[in-house]
Design a protein around this motif. Structure first.
Motif, PDB file in Angstrom:
ATOM      1  N   VAL A 254       0.839  -1.208   0.000  1.00  0.00           N
ATOM      2  CA  VAL A 254       0.000   0.000   0.000  1.00  0.00           C
ATOM      3  C   VAL A 254       0.869   1.251   0.000  1.00  0.00           C
ATOM      4  CG1 VAL A 254      -1.643   1.360   1.359  1.00  0.00           C
ATOM      5  CG2 VAL A 254      -1.996  -1.100   1.074  1.00  0.00           C
ATOM      6  N   ALA A 255       1.846   1.296   0.908  1.00  0.00           N
ATOM      7  CA  ALA A 255       2.712   2.470   1.010  1.00  0.00           C
ATOM      8  C   ALA A 255       3.507   2.687  -0.273  1.00  0.00           C
ATOM      9  CB  ALA A 255       3.648   2.324   2.202  1.00  0.00           C
ATOM     10  N   ALA A 256       4.028   1.605  -0.847  1.00  0.00           N
ATOM     11  CA  ALA A 256       4.830   1.733  -2.067  1.00  0.00           C
ATOM     12  C   ALA A 256       3.984   2.134  -3.269  1.00  0.00           C
ATOM     13  CB  ALA A 256       5.548   0.412  -2.352  1.00  0.00           C
ATOM     14  N   MET A 257       2.741   1.680  -3.325  1.00  0.00           N
ATOM     15  CA  MET A 257       1.857   2.069  -4.424  1.00  0.00           C
ATOM     16  C   MET A 257       1.464   3.548  -4.324  1.00  0.00           C
ATOM     17  SD  MET A 257       1.320  -0.389  -6.592  1.00  0.00           S
ATOM     18  CE  MET A 257      -0.212   0.037  -7.434  1.00  0.00           C
ATOM     19  N   LEU A 258       1.300   4.043  -3.104  1.00  0.00           N
ATOM     20  CA  LEU A 258       0.879   5.424  -2.912  1.00  0.00           C
ATOM     21  C   LEU A 258       2.043   6.400  -3.022  1.00  0.00           C
ATOM     22  CD1 LEU A 258      -1.593   4.931   0.085  1.00  0.00           C
ATOM     23  CD2 LEU A 258      -2.189   5.459  -2.291  1.00  0.00           C
ATOM     24  N   TYR A 259       3.205   6.004  -2.523  1.00  0.00           N
ATOM     25  CA  TYR A 259       4.366   6.904  -2.503  1.00  0.00           C
ATOM     26  C   TYR A 259       5.603   6.183  -3.047  1.00  0.00           C
ATOM     27  CZ  TYR A 259       1.240   9.393   0.669  1.00  0.00           C
ATOM     28  OH  TYR A 259       0.158  10.037   1.215  1.00  0.00           O
ATOM     29  N   PRO A 260       5.592   5.804  -4.312  1.00  0.00           N
ATOM     30  CA  PRO A 260       6.691   4.992  -4.866  1.00  0.00           C
ATOM     31  C   PRO A 260       8.059   5.661  -4.788  1.00  0.00           C
ATOM     32  CG  PRO A 260       5.302   5.870  -6.622  1.00  0.00           C
ATOM     33  CD  PRO A 260       4.589   6.129  -5.340  1.00  0.00           C
ATOM     34  N   ASN A 261       8.114   6.963  -5.029  1.00  0.00           N
ATOM     35  CA  ASN A 261       9.421   7.634  -5.047  1.00  0.00           C
ATOM     36  C   ASN A 261      10.117   7.607  -3.697  1.00  0.00           C
ATOM     37  OD1 ASN A 261       9.125   8.281  -7.753  1.00  0.00           O
ATOM     38  ND2 ASN A 261       8.102  10.226  -7.326  1.00  0.00           N
TER      39      ASN A 261
ATOM     40  N   VAL B 234       9.850  -7.795   3.812  1.00  0.00           N
ATOM     41  CA  VAL B 234       9.074  -6.552   3.728  1.00  0.00           C
ATOM     42  C   VAL B 234       9.843  -5.508   2.918  1.00  0.00           C
ATOM     43  CG1 VAL B 234       8.148  -4.613   5.062  1.00  0.00           C
ATOM     44  CG2 VAL B 234       7.793  -6.952   5.860  1.00  0.00           C
ATOM     45  N   TYR B 235      11.175  -5.467   3.123  1.00  0.00           N
ATOM     46  CA  TYR B 235      11.999  -4.490   2.392  1.00  0.00           C
ATOM     47  C   TYR B 235      11.928  -4.710   0.887  1.00  0.00           C
ATOM     48  CZ  TYR B 235      16.054  -2.119   0.459  1.00  0.00           C
ATOM     49  OH  TYR B 235      16.862  -1.335  -0.316  1.00  0.00           O
ATOM     50  N   PHE B 236      12.236  -5.935   0.429  1.00  0.00           N
ATOM     51  CA  PHE B 236      12.288  -6.088  -1.026  1.00  0.00           C
ATOM     52  C   PHE B 236      10.891  -6.106  -1.648  1.00  0.00           C
ATOM     53  CE2 PHE B 236      13.113 -10.693   0.138  1.00  0.00           C
ATOM     54  CZ  PHE B 236      11.953 -11.229  -0.374  1.00  0.00           C
ATOM     55  N   THR B 237       9.862  -6.432  -0.853  1.00  0.00           N
ATOM     56  CA  THR B 237       8.495  -6.292  -1.360  1.00  0.00           C
ATOM     57  C   THR B 237       8.165  -4.826  -1.599  1.00  0.00           C
ATOM     58  OG1 THR B 237       7.745  -8.283  -0.210  1.00  0.00           O
ATOM     59  CG2 THR B 237       6.051  -6.712  -0.880  1.00  0.00           C
ATOM     60  N   THR B 238       8.579  -3.965  -0.670  1.00  0.00           N
ATOM     61  CA  THR B 238       8.332  -2.527  -0.807  1.00  0.00           C
ATOM     62  C   THR B 238       9.056  -1.965  -2.019  1.00  0.00           C
ATOM     63  OG1 THR B 238       8.205  -2.370   1.612  1.00  0.00           O
ATOM     64  CG2 THR B 238       8.422  -0.318   0.403  1.00  0.00           C
ATOM     65  N   VAL B 239      10.330  -2.279  -2.156  1.00  0.00           N
ATOM     66  CA  VAL B 239      11.125  -1.749  -3.266  1.00  0.00           C
ATOM     67  C   VAL B 239      10.617  -2.282  -4.606  1.00  0.00           C
ATOM     68  CG1 VAL B 239      13.431  -1.680  -4.285  1.00  0.00           C
ATOM     69  CG2 VAL B 239      13.158  -1.412  -1.817  1.00  0.00           C
ATOM     70  N   THR B 240      10.276  -3.577  -4.640  1.00  0.00           N
ATOM     71  CA  THR B 240       9.757  -4.170  -5.876  1.00  0.00           C
ATOM     72  C   THR B 240       8.448  -3.509  -6.292  1.00  0.00           C
ATOM     73  OG1 THR B 240      10.772  -6.298  -5.370  1.00  0.00           O
ATOM     74  CG2 THR B 240       8.969  -6.304  -6.965  1.00  0.00           C
ATOM     75  N   THR B 241       7.552  -3.309  -5.338  1.00  0.00           N
ATOM     76  CA  THR B 241       6.266  -2.677  -5.633  1.00  0.00           C
ATOM     77  C   THR B 241       6.453  -1.252  -6.112  1.00  0.00           C
ATOM     78  OG1 THR B 241       5.208  -4.039  -3.929  1.00  0.00           O
ATOM     79  CG2 THR B 241       3.999  -2.102  -4.691  1.00  0.00           C
ATOM     80  N   ALA B 242       7.352  -0.511  -5.457  1.00  0.00           N
ATOM     81  CA  ALA B 242       7.613   0.864  -5.872  1.00  0.00           C
ATOM     82  C   ALA B 242       8.187   0.910  -7.277  1.00  0.00           C
ATOM     83  CB  ALA B 242       8.564   1.534  -4.878  1.00  0.00           C
ATOM     84  N   ALA B 243       9.115  -0.004  -7.573  1.00  0.00           N
ATOM     85  CA  ALA B 243       9.743  -0.019  -8.896  1.00  0.00           C
ATOM     86  C   ALA B 243       8.759  -0.428  -9.989  1.00  0.00           C
ATOM     87  CB  ALA B 243      10.936  -0.974  -8.883  1.00  0.00           C
ATOM     88  N   GLY B 244       7.803  -1.281  -9.643  1.00  0.00           N
ATOM     89  CA  GLY B 244       6.866  -1.782 -10.654  1.00  0.00           C
ATOM     90  C   GLY B 244       5.478  -1.190 -10.555  1.00  0.00           C
ATOM     91  N   ARG B 245       5.346  -0.046  -9.888  1.00  0.00           N
ATOM     92  CA  ARG B 245       4.024   0.536  -9.642  1.00  0.00           C
ATOM     93  C   ARG B 245       3.229   0.731 -10.934  1.00  0.00           C
ATOM     94  NH1 ARG B 245       1.826   5.678  -9.767  1.00  0.00           N
ATOM     95  NH2 ARG B 245       0.143   6.090  -8.243  1.00  0.00           N
ATOM     96  N   ASP B 246       3.846   1.307 -11.942  1.00  0.00           N
ATOM     97  CA  ASP B 246       3.124   1.580 -13.193  1.00  0.00           C
ATOM     98  C   ASP B 246       2.628   0.290 -13.838  1.00  0.00           C
ATOM     99  OD1 ASP B 246       3.598   4.261 -12.803  1.00  0.00           O
ATOM    100  OD2 ASP B 246       5.319   4.354 -14.155  1.00  0.00           O
ATOM    101  N   ASN B 247       3.461  -0.753 -13.801  1.00  0.00           N
ATOM    102  CA  ASN B 247       3.042  -2.040 -14.358  1.00  0.00           C
ATOM    103  C   ASN B 247       1.925  -2.664 -13.535  1.00  0.00           C
ATOM    104  OD1 ASN B 247       4.816  -2.347 -16.638  1.00  0.00           O
ATOM    105  ND2 ASN B 247       6.493  -2.632 -15.201  1.00  0.00           N
ATOM    106  N   LEU B 248       1.997  -2.497 -12.214  1.00  0.00           N
ATOM    107  CA  LEU B 248       0.955  -3.054 -11.356  1.00  0.00           C
ATOM    108  C   LEU B 248      -0.388  -2.371 -11.585  1.00  0.00           C
ATOM    109  CD1 LEU B 248       2.783  -3.636  -7.947  1.00  0.00           C
ATOM    110  CD2 LEU B 248       1.719  -5.366  -9.401  1.00  0.00           C
TER     111      LEU B 248
END
Length: 432
Positions: free
Chosen positions: A66-73, A316-330
């Protein structure tokens, strides 16, 4: 602490109401931070509810997404430092695997002798069902090539230690579960690149040798270090000297290898020779790491019990980074990818159980194989995606699969726990 967790539940409920109000008003500046706060507060607050405490780790994964999708940068860089840095991801994944490895034992491999047919059935089902179902799903849903490769990748990895936890909760054949996990982990450096080459070779570039070495670095090296620690726990203090000597010798060789690796002479070597040199450094490093960690546990006896928490933090760390990096694709394929993950996971349980029964295994063993097939090593898949430099595409399927498999595995384990098999063998003696 309990009072604080209860307070967090109240904060989560209030934040959720703010989210609803913000969505109704179309005011993203209101609902976005409230949604992130609600997710984090809920993850903390679940610890106050005994019946839901087992889902707290999954709640942290959801909060990370949720956090990575909302604030990816916010989760891509800290200043000028890239949080997707290849070496940082490798270190985090190795920590995760080491933490899992501390929960393993050399004794786990003895199950091959005790239940050879069950182990063979488990391994064959594991490395056939999930890769082939993953491949079929990529054709059914027509995902973009790199995202499709991620589905095949998560299906081609070894089983994760979550399968052992679920087998224990379900009161199924734990010896078989632990043994299959151990063996699939050992053969993953060969099987995973082979399956990726055969099934995903047209989707992404798959370098067999490179992927094999990455798996050894990501999985085998940290688990080997953990097993060295396990061995030292049983040899007695008087027999440490050979290991201390090995530690010092390996440390010296590792330093020499890495110094040579950066030299101009080695830079002129063939690529495969350089890879072999790098791999030798990592393998030798497992000795001093294992010995040093063992010495540390003598000072901190509870360290082994803490290590799974470090593993969870790494996930949790790599899930956050992965989600942030792939937000547009998700945003484009996230819902469909989740559906594919649910089908993939369910197919693993279904075929793992019924193929085991068809092979003549008892119900308890078949349940264990179902978990071994359905629950994959998401950390390994994420690490390989990071090593390929495709965390935001190939890494998306593991990021989606990991939290769901914890939820589905817990549900199935609790369902089976209440319905013990009528042909279960006598319980195995506890491990020392």
């Amino acid at each position: 602490m309990l009072a604080f967790r209860k307070l967090c539940l109240g904060v989560a409920a209030a934040s959720f109401l703010v989210v609803l109000a913000g969505l109704a008003l179309g005011y993203s500046a209101l609902w976005s931070p409230a949604a992130a706060l609600a997710a984090v507060a809920l993850a903390i607050g679940l610890g106050a509810v005994p019946s839901l405490k087992g889902y707290q780790f999954t709640a942290w994964i959801v909060a990370a997404v949720v956090a990575a999708m909302l604030y990816p940068n916010a989760f891509l860089k800290v200043g000028d430092f890239d949080l997707r840095n290849k070496w940082l991801i490798l270190l985090v994944i190795q920590t995760v695997m080491f933490g899992m490895g501390t929960q393993m034992s050399l004794h786990d491999f003895s199950g091959v002798v005790k239940t050879p047919r069950g182990v063979l059935v488990g391994i064959v089902c594991h490395f056939s069902v999930m890769p082939l179902v993953g491949f079929a799903l990529t054709k059914l849903f027509a995902f973009p090539p790199e995202i499709a490769a991620g589905i095949i990748l998560i299906g081609s990895c070894s089983s994760g230690l979550a399968s052992n936890v679920m087998a224990y909760l379900a009161r199924s054949n734990l010896v078989l579960s632990v043994t299959v996990t151990a063996i699939t982990t050992l053969v993953a450096p060969f099987m995973t690149p082979l399956l990726m080459k055969l099934l995903a070779g047209t989707l992404v570039e798959v370098k067999f040798l490179n992927m094999m070495i990455e798996i050894i670095k990501i999985v085998i090296v940290p688990i080997a270090a953990a097993l060295i620690h396990d061995h030292l726990k049983h040899v007695g203090p008087g027999r440490y000297r050979p290991w201390i000597a090995a530690q010092l010798g390996a440390a010296a060789v590792v330093v020499g290898i890495f110094l040579a690796h950066d030299s101009a002479t080695v830079a002129a070597w063939p690529a495969n020779a350089q890879l072999a040199l790098e791999l030798a450094g990592f393998l030798l490093a497992s000795i001093p790491v294992g010995v040093a960690y063992h010495q540390l546990t003598r000072l901190l006896p509870k360290l082994d019990a803490w290590m799974p928490r470090f593993s969870m933090a790494g996930i949790v760390y790599f899930t956050t980074v992965t989600t942030a990096a792939g937000r547009d694709n998700l945003l484009k394929v996230g819902a469909l990818l989740f559906v594919a993950s649910v089908i993939h996971n369910a197919a693993g349980y279904f075929f793992g159980y019924w193929l085991s029964r068809a092979a003549g295994l008892d119900k308890s063993s078949a349940r264990s194989v179902a978990f071994e097939v359905g629950l994959q090593n998401g950390g390994m898949a994420s690490g390989l995606a990071g090593a390929m430099g495709k965390l935001g595409t190939v890494g998306l399927a593991p990021a989606i699969f990991s939290p769901w498999m914890n939820i589905s595995g817990s549900i199935l384990a609790n369902f089976w726990h209440k319905r013990p098999p009528d042909d279960a063998p006598p319980p195995a003696p506890e491990r020392s």
